[in-house]
Design a protein around this motif. Structure first.
Motif, PDB file in Angstrom:
ATOM      1  N   LEU B 110      10.735  55.598  54.256  1.00 26.66           N
ATOM      2  CA  LEU B 110      12.115  56.110  54.286  1.00 26.66           C
ATOM      3  C   LEU B 110      12.340  56.970  55.524  1.00 26.66           C
ATOM      4  O   LEU B 110      13.356  56.860  56.217  1.00 26.66           O
ATOM      5  N   THR B 114      14.819  56.045  58.503  1.00 22.93           N
ATOM      6  CA  THR B 114      15.912  56.968  58.858  1.00 22.93           C
ATOM      7  C   THR B 114      15.910  57.227  60.358  1.00 22.93           C
ATOM      8  O   THR B 114      16.944  57.177  61.022  1.00 22.93           O
ATOM      9  N   TYR B 117      16.980  54.151  62.282  1.00 28.50           N
ATOM     10  CA  TYR B 117      18.417  53.914  62.065  1.00 28.50           C
ATOM     11  C   TYR B 117      19.264  54.876  62.906  1.00 28.50           C
ATOM     12  O   TYR B 117      20.183  54.459  63.616  1.00 28.50           O
ATOM     13  N   ILE B 118      18.892  56.162  62.847  1.00 28.33           N
ATOM     14  CA  ILE B 118      19.649  57.161  63.616  1.00 28.33           C
ATOM     15  C   ILE B 118      19.491  56.890  65.113  1.00 28.33           C
ATOM     16  O   ILE B 118      20.456  56.909  65.870  1.00 28.33           O
ATOM     17  N   ARG B 182      20.854  56.502  49.542  1.00 26.54           N
ATOM     18  CA  ARG B 182      21.812  55.959  50.510  1.00 26.54           C
ATOM     19  C   ARG B 182      22.763  57.059  50.989  1.00 26.54           C
ATOM     20  O   ARG B 182      23.094  57.146  52.169  1.00 26.54           O
ATOM     21  N   GLN B 184      22.078  60.224  51.100  1.00 30.30           N
ATOM     22  CA  GLN B 184      21.336  61.140  51.978  1.00 30.30           C
ATOM     23  C   GLN B 184      21.230  60.558  53.380  1.00 30.30           C
ATOM     24  O   GLN B 184      21.410  61.254  54.373  1.00 30.30           O
ATOM     25  N   MET B 185      20.977  59.261  53.415  1.00 35.88           N
ATOM     26  CA  MET B 185      20.875  58.566  54.705  1.00 35.88           C
ATOM     27  C   MET B 185      22.204  58.685  55.463  1.00 35.88           C
ATOM     28  O   MET B 185      22.245  58.968  56.657  1.00 35.88           O
ATOM     29  N   TRP B 188      22.665  62.131  56.903  1.00 32.69           N
ATOM     30  CA  TRP B 188      21.925  62.321  58.161  1.00 32.69           C
ATOM     31  C   TRP B 188      22.672  61.678  59.324  1.00 32.69           C
ATOM     32  O   TRP B 188      22.794  62.254  60.403  1.00 32.69           O
ATOM     33  N   GLU B 189      23.166  60.472  59.075  1.00 30.84           N
ATOM     34  CA  GLU B 189      23.876  59.750  60.129  1.00 30.84           C
ATOM     35  C   GLU B 189      25.120  60.548  60.564  1.00 30.84           C
ATOM     36  O   GLU B 189      25.386  60.719  61.756  1.00 30.84           O
ATOM     37  N   ALA B 224      21.732  66.389  52.466  1.00 30.08           N
ATOM     38  CA  ALA B 224      20.630  65.766  53.211  1.00 30.08           C
ATOM     39  C   ALA B 224      19.295  66.426  52.885  1.00 30.08           C
ATOM     40  O   ALA B 224      18.266  65.760  52.851  1.00 30.08           O
TER      41      ALA B 224
END
Lengths: 199, 279
Positions: B110, B114, B117-118, B182, B184-185, B188-189, B224
């Motif tokens: 995860l 993350t 992805y970021i 999802r 939380q993700m 972060w984004e 987050a």
């Protein structure tokens, strides 16, 4: 928040468990009174007050101290009460389980009753209290919270708005509707109560 | 608005003597000329007089001893938790108890996902990382258009995420139904996007936008950094943050203003085209 409350919160954050007990003892009576006014039932009020202190215990490390502890506890209580009411409604439970004929001393073992030797006045007073409580019970949880905080806890409309996270205008309209609702409810019993309207 | 409806709006304030002097004067003047409102006011006063006669229960002192004992019992599981100082709330706790291997693997995957992805969403096409936005750049129409797109995406995503949590009824809805990882993700984004928007807001001297992004950031950080142990409490914190700062209202206002700016821009562009046609 006054300096004594600040010290208690500080002590609690430092890990002093006795500070929390002191805080509970300081606030338990008004908290419980509000709980009784919101729920209208001894057991529910007991449970609601405990829920409030449990949530406060968990949240106290993050409490920023911008408001008085009592206002903060009131806010927790009203939110918890509204949540509970929604939950109960979803489960199909009624909030007020007590019947007017129920023996109050049995249902509420810790209430100190005032001595009244005259059975007639005692009965009249009992009916009056019963009708007042019934009028309160007709209110929706948020309306009831607004009314009780203003009428029995003497908080200003502004303070209530801050506690409930509402605008002052919304608080005013909720309060107005609450009084109108109770007026209808009490008007129904006016003849039974033998009361004349003040003019 | 009729004077009767204005009077009704002032009724609650008048009943509790909380009207400003000039409002009280207007209210009294209306009652003197309107028998209906005067009658209603008297009825409501009568109701409050009745409600005054409620006798609060006098509670026996013995009750409080039992109250604390029961509360203390209910607090026992909480006492086992160790409090962490305020600053540590922002960081995940580092604990070393033995955990099932799959939990560690899932956490690592995860975390990497993350990061990737970021990284992909923010740094792709920018080998040197995001450069600071200069004052000259914010006046460039191409930069403005790109920024508007990013801001619109940021506000829309923030609104849908926060609105979902705001409407979540902790007393009724099941937190397990929330797709929390999802969310939380997504938090972060949005936190990363928020940094970019704040840089732009600083360069274009827009303190209101900066302030809004800061407020959204504070709420997103709660989400987050949540360890997922007490979802109900995290949701409640997010709801309080959103309500106290009226974040959803501010997002709507900003979106509305942004929409008006875009319309103004397109109108002025159309004006240029029309005047070119006349030439």
């Amino acid at each position: 928040m006054d300096s004594h409350e600040q010290r208690l919160v500080h002590r609690f954050r430092e890990g002093d468990a006795a500070a929390f007990r002191e805080l509970v003892e300081r606030c338990q009576e008004p908290v419980f009174q509000l709980a009784i006014e919101l729920t209208g039932d001894w057991d529910d009020a007991d449970d609601l007050s405990q829920q409030v202190f449990i949530k406060a215990y968990r949240a106290l490390p993050n409490f920023r101290g911008e408001t008085k502890i009592m206002s903060w506890l009131y806010r927790i209580m009203v939110n918890t009460h509204i949540d509970n009411a929604r939950k109960n409604r979803a489960l199909g439970w009624r909030i007020n389980p007590s019947s007017p004929d129920e023996d109050q001393s049995q249902a509420e073992p810790y209430i100190t009753h005032t001595a009244d030797d005259n059975p007639e006045t005692r009965t009249a007073s009992h009916y009056m209290q019963d009708h007042i409580n019934r009028a309160l019970e007709t209110l929706a949880p948020r309306q009831r919270s607004v009314f009780v905080l203003r009428h029995y806890h003497d908080l200003s409309l502004k303070e209530i708005a801050r506690i409930l996270g509402l605008s002052v205008g919304t608080v005013k309209s909720q309060l107005f509707r609450a009084i109108q609702r109770m007026q209808k409810e009490l008007a129904f019993y006016k003849a039974e109560l033998g009361l004349e309207e003040s003019s | 608005m009729s004077s009767c409806s204005r009077c009704q709006k002032m009724m609650a304030g008048a009943l509790y003597q909380e009207l400003a002097p000039h409002h009280q004067q207007a209210f009294d003047a209306h009652l003197a000329t309107c028998p209906n409102c005067a009658e209603e006011y008297q009825q409501l006063l009568w109701t409050l007089n009745i409600m005054d006669q409620r006798q609060p229960p006098a509670i026996d002192p013995a009750y409080w001893e039992g109250f604390w004992n029961r509360l203390s019992d209910r607090l026992k599981p909480d006492r086992r938790k160790v409090f962490r100082p305020d600053w540590r709330r922002w960081f995940p706790p580092v604990t070393l108890p033995v955990r099932p291997a799959w939990v560690s693997v899932a956490a690592a995957v995860l975390l990497i996902a993350t990061g990737v992805y970021i990284g992909r969403s923010i740094y792709l096409g920018q080998p040197n990382g995001p450069a600071a936005v200069t004052r000259a750049e914010v006046l460039d129409p191409a930069v403005i258009a790109e920024f508007n797109g990013m801001l619109s995406h940021y506000l829309g995503q923030s609104r849908s995420l926060l609105l979902g949590l705001e409407n979540f009824d902790t007393g009724y809805d099941d937190p397990a139904l929330l797709d929390f990882p999802r969310q939380q993700m997504m938090s972060w984004e949005l936190l990363v996007q928020g940094q970019e928007i704040k840089r732009h807001a600083v360069a274009s001297s827009d303190p209101r936008l900066q302030h809004l992004v800061n407020e959204i950031e504070r709420v997103l950080l709660q989400l987050a950094n949540s360890e997922g142990e007490d979802l109900e409490w995290t949701i409640r914190l997010v709801q309080e943050g959103v309500e106290q700062n009226a974040i959803l209202v501010k997002i709507n206002l900003t979106e509305q203003e942004q929409g008006e700016e875009v319309i103004e821009e397109s109108k002025s562009l159309q004006g240029v085209k029309k005047s070119a046609l006349w030439i």
